[in-house]
Design a protein around this motif. Sequence first.
Motif, PDB file in Angstrom:
ATOM      1  N   ARG A 142      44.998 -31.193 -31.106  1.00  0.00           N
ATOM      2  CA  ARG A 142      45.997 -31.105 -30.045  1.00  0.00           C
ATOM      3  C   ARG A 142      46.012 -29.668 -29.535  1.00  0.00           C
ATOM      4  N   SER A 143      46.599 -29.444 -28.395  1.00  0.00           N
ATOM      5  CA  SER A 143      46.540 -28.114 -27.790  1.00  0.00           C
ATOM      6  C   SER A 143      47.877 -27.723 -27.194  1.00  0.00           C
ATOM      7  N   SER A 144      48.057 -26.418 -27.028  1.00  0.00           N
ATOM      8  CA  SER A 144      49.199 -25.880 -26.291  1.00  0.00           C
ATOM      9  C   SER A 144      48.743 -24.602 -25.607  1.00  0.00           C
ATOM     10  N   MET A 145      49.432 -24.219 -24.553  1.00  0.00           N
ATOM     11  CA  MET A 145      49.084 -23.019 -23.802  1.00  0.00           C
ATOM     12  C   MET A 145      50.348 -22.213 -23.555  1.00  0.00           C
ATOM     13  N   GLY A 146      50.194 -20.912 -23.369  1.00  0.00           N
ATOM     14  CA  GLY A 146      51.363 -20.098 -23.123  1.00  0.00           C
ATOM     15  C   GLY A 146      51.048 -18.802 -22.415  1.00  0.00           C
ATOM     16  N   ASP A 147      52.027 -18.324 -21.660  1.00  0.00           N
ATOM     17  CA  ASP A 147      52.013 -16.985 -21.071  1.00  0.00           C
ATOM     18  C   ASP A 147      53.208 -16.252 -21.649  1.00  0.00           C
ATOM     19  N   VAL A 148      52.985 -15.090 -22.249  1.00  0.00           N
ATOM     20  CA  VAL A 148      54.055 -14.360 -22.915  1.00  0.00           C
ATOM     21  C   VAL A 148      54.057 -12.912 -22.465  1.00  0.00           C
ATOM     22  N   GLY A 149      55.203 -12.292 -22.561  1.00  0.00           N
ATOM     23  CA  GLY A 149      55.333 -10.896 -22.177  1.00  0.00           C
ATOM     24  C   GLY A 149      54.905  -9.954 -23.281  1.00  0.00           C
TER      25      GLY A 149
END
Length: 265
Positions: free
Chosen positions: A17-24
């Motif tokens: 399974r996968s997840s994606m993210g943009d973080v500061g």
Amino acid sequence: MSRKRRSAADEPFIDLRSSMGDVGGGERIVDHRHDWHQLIAVSAGLMTVTTEVGAWTAPPHWAVWVPAQIRHSIRFIAPSRFTALYIRPESTPALPDRCTALAVSPLLAALIGRVAAIGMVDRRDATESALATLIATELRTLSVAPFTLPHPTSEAMRHAVELIADQDANRNGLASDLPSPNLATIARKVGLGLRTLERRFARETGLTIGQWRRHRLLLIGLETLAAGAPVKAAAAAAGYAGPSAFVAAFRQSFGITPGRYFGGE
């Protein structure tokens, strides 16, 4: 390609399974663990994954592999974009059993992108099952990046690295590149003789104190670059009197000049 919908009845057949993210920059994910293996690939920014036994840094086009059940935290040094793959352990044997930083090959990057697009991999689907097989093959053959900073295991040696870090943080200017820490003072403060300190440190980390300190400072320089600072500032943060010595040491340790990590060359 849209992410496929799955039901509870599909769960036993899901191998990835996968997840994606943009973080500061400066954001953290606190200490935690997963039942599944995790591959965290960075496409922008800079990330460090830390466990009890070490820390692994990943700039763009690199990833950190975290086996199932390993407690870890994540720190994002600069604004970052990442994709995480979660791999069911029992479905994919013979994967690395220790954390490591890995170079993401063009093939692995494409495979990660495909899994992220569909969301999950169902072993009943021949095409999706082939994706899982290819990813596992890549993970078994990829070169390991030299972005590991091993942590000592004993209380005395952990105190020693804190004292080394304090000496580096409090140094008053740089008369020369990488002035040596006062090891005699450190040994006395941790209650050991100098030779005993050196032997135990090497046994617990696999590095001499000088090698460990140099590697730590180079990674600090990398973090400084990721925050947008010029090479001159990164060199100073890493303990070098000038950029040329820093770049040469960085290239010797990591096989590439520091700026190329963030240029995606």
